[in-house]
Enzyme design. Sequence first.
Site, PDB file in Angstrom:
ATOM      1  N   HIS A 231       0.010   4.890   1.801  1.00 31.49           N
ATOM      2  CA  HIS A 231       1.067   3.882   1.616  1.00 31.49           C
ATOM      3  C   HIS A 231       1.543   3.390   2.986  1.00 31.49           C
ATOM      4  CE1 HIS A 231       4.788   1.934   0.467  1.00 31.49           C
ATOM      5  NE2 HIS A 231       4.283   1.864  -0.755  1.00 31.49           N
TER       6      HIS A 231
ATOM      7  N   ASN B 273       5.882   3.663  -8.359  1.00 30.83           N
ATOM      8  CA  ASN B 273       6.021   4.510  -7.169  1.00 30.83           C
ATOM      9  C   ASN B 273       7.520   4.676  -6.927  1.00 30.83           C
ATOM     10  OD1 ASN B 273       6.142   5.699  -4.674  1.00 30.83           O
ATOM     11  ND2 ASN B 273       5.274   3.956  -3.553  1.00 30.83           N
TER      12      ASN B 273
ATOM     13  N   GLU C  98      -1.197  -3.978  -0.806  1.00 31.58           N
ATOM     14  CA  GLU C  98       0.249  -4.115  -0.651  1.00 31.58           C
ATOM     15  C   GLU C  98       0.552  -4.732   0.717  1.00 31.58           C
ATOM     16  OE1 GLU C  98       2.514  -1.164  -3.382  1.00 31.58           O
ATOM     17  OE2 GLU C  98       2.139  -0.187  -1.480  1.00 31.58           O
TER      18      GLU C  98
ATOM     19  N   GLY D 257       9.503  -4.346  -0.830  1.00 33.67           N
ATOM     20  CA  GLY D 257      10.952  -4.155  -0.805  1.00 33.67           C
ATOM     21  C   GLY D 257      11.721  -5.325  -0.208  1.00 33.67           C
TER      22      GLY D 257
ATOM     23  N   LYS E 216       8.987   6.397  -4.800  1.00 33.74           N
ATOM     24  CA  LYS E 216       9.339   6.670  -3.392  1.00 33.74           C
ATOM     25  C   LYS E 216      10.303   7.870  -3.356  1.00 33.74           C
ATOM     26  CE  LYS E 216       8.162   1.961  -2.337  1.00 33.74           C
ATOM     27  NZ  LYS E 216       8.274   0.809  -1.451  1.00 33.74           N
TER      28      LYS E 216
ATOM     29  N   GLU F 233       4.364   2.824   4.107  1.00 30.39           N
ATOM     30  CA  GLU F 233       5.518   3.560   4.646  1.00 30.39           C
ATOM     31  C   GLU F 233       5.074   4.839   5.346  1.00 30.39           C
ATOM     32  OE1 GLU F 233       7.710   3.568   0.980  1.00 30.39           O
ATOM     33  OE2 GLU F 233       8.015   1.404   1.189  1.00 30.39           O
TER      34      GLU F 233
ATOM     35  N   SER G 146       7.164  -6.245  -4.210  1.00 31.68           N
ATOM     36  CA  SER G 146       8.183  -7.055  -4.893  1.00 31.68           C
ATOM     37  C   SER G 146       7.722  -7.605  -6.243  1.00 31.68           C
ATOM     38  CB  SER G 146       8.670  -8.193  -3.977  1.00 31.68           C
ATOM     39  OG  SER G 146       9.287  -7.655  -2.814  1.00 31.68           O
TER      40      SER G 146
HETATM   41  P1  13P Z   1       8.574  -2.818  -4.098  1.00 31.66           P
HETATM   42  O1  13P Z   1       8.054  -3.081  -5.490  1.00 31.66           O
HETATM   43  O2  13P Z   1       9.936  -2.193  -4.095  1.00 31.66           O
HETATM   44  O3  13P Z   1       8.446  -4.009  -3.220  1.00 31.66           O
HETATM   45  O4  13P Z   1       7.612  -1.680  -3.480  1.00 31.66           O
HETATM   46  C1  13P Z   1       6.243  -1.848  -3.546  1.00 31.66           C
HETATM   47  C2  13P Z   1       5.601  -0.579  -3.128  1.00 31.66           C
HETATM   48  O5  13P Z   1       5.689  -0.190  -1.975  1.00 31.66           O
HETATM   49  C3  13P Z   1       4.893   0.197  -4.151  1.00 31.66           C
HETATM   50  O6  13P Z   1       4.131   1.199  -3.583  1.00 31.66           O
END
Ligand code: 13P
Length: 244
Positions: free
Chosen positions: A94, A9, A165, A171, A11, A96, A207
């Site tokens: 997601h 992903n 997640e 992150g 982002k 976010e 992560s």
């Molecule tokens: P990270 O791997 O950067 O923690 O992000 C995970 C994520 O949100 C994947 O959709």
Amino acid sequence: MRRKLVVGNWKMFGSLEGNRTLLEGLTAGIGDVAAEVAVCVPFPYLAQARQILNGSGIHLGAQNVSEHFPGAYTGEVAACMLREFGCKYVIIGHSERRHGLHETSKTVAAKCAAVEASDMVPIVCVGETLAEREKGATADVVMGQLDAILSRPDIDLAEAVVAYEPVWAIGTGQTASPEQAQEMHALIRGRLAEKLRNNVSILYGGSVKASNAQALFAMPDIDGGLIGGASLKASDFLAICRAF
Ligand code: 13P
């Protein structure tokens, strides 16, 4: 069908030049990867990614979609458009978007239906915040997010993917332990089985890196990973893909 899958992903990261380096690095190194691999890129880069990935075996996906059919929805992108650009997967719900952009479980379910109606595979993200975990609400929150999808008779989840997640692990460098992740994956698997959705693959996200991927992927109910930061460098992402 339940399968081993690693999805990047990206982002809101990327540039024409940087994408080319990353995607060419992936296509060059993917030969010895046993799992299915996909990258979910920002909308404007779908055409570029499609062209570079053509014939590589790496699948393409998007990170969001409109719940609506084509119409007067300025700024939105319809599922059929993503399909036309070669997307197999679409990430929906997601954290976010749920938390930063106030997307509700009802909207996520509508997006899931739209993705299936255009013959693509939804990657439905679920997960609890740190505050929810600390007050012991993890299972209720995650089951509630899942039930919003399962309660719609027009969603069949025949090929679908669920990504667990935990928000506190995204992150932050703070991965859920393999045991913590397995506990939630088993719970999700159990709820899906109650509704006869036995073909769903369940990914862990938050992560994930080369150093922890193997232990996570070894758990019985973890079918792969949804990778954020570590999907932006070809060698890091390929190392995770090889962790099976
Ligand atoms: P990270 O791997 O950067 O923690 O992000 C995970 C994520 O949100 C994947 O959709």
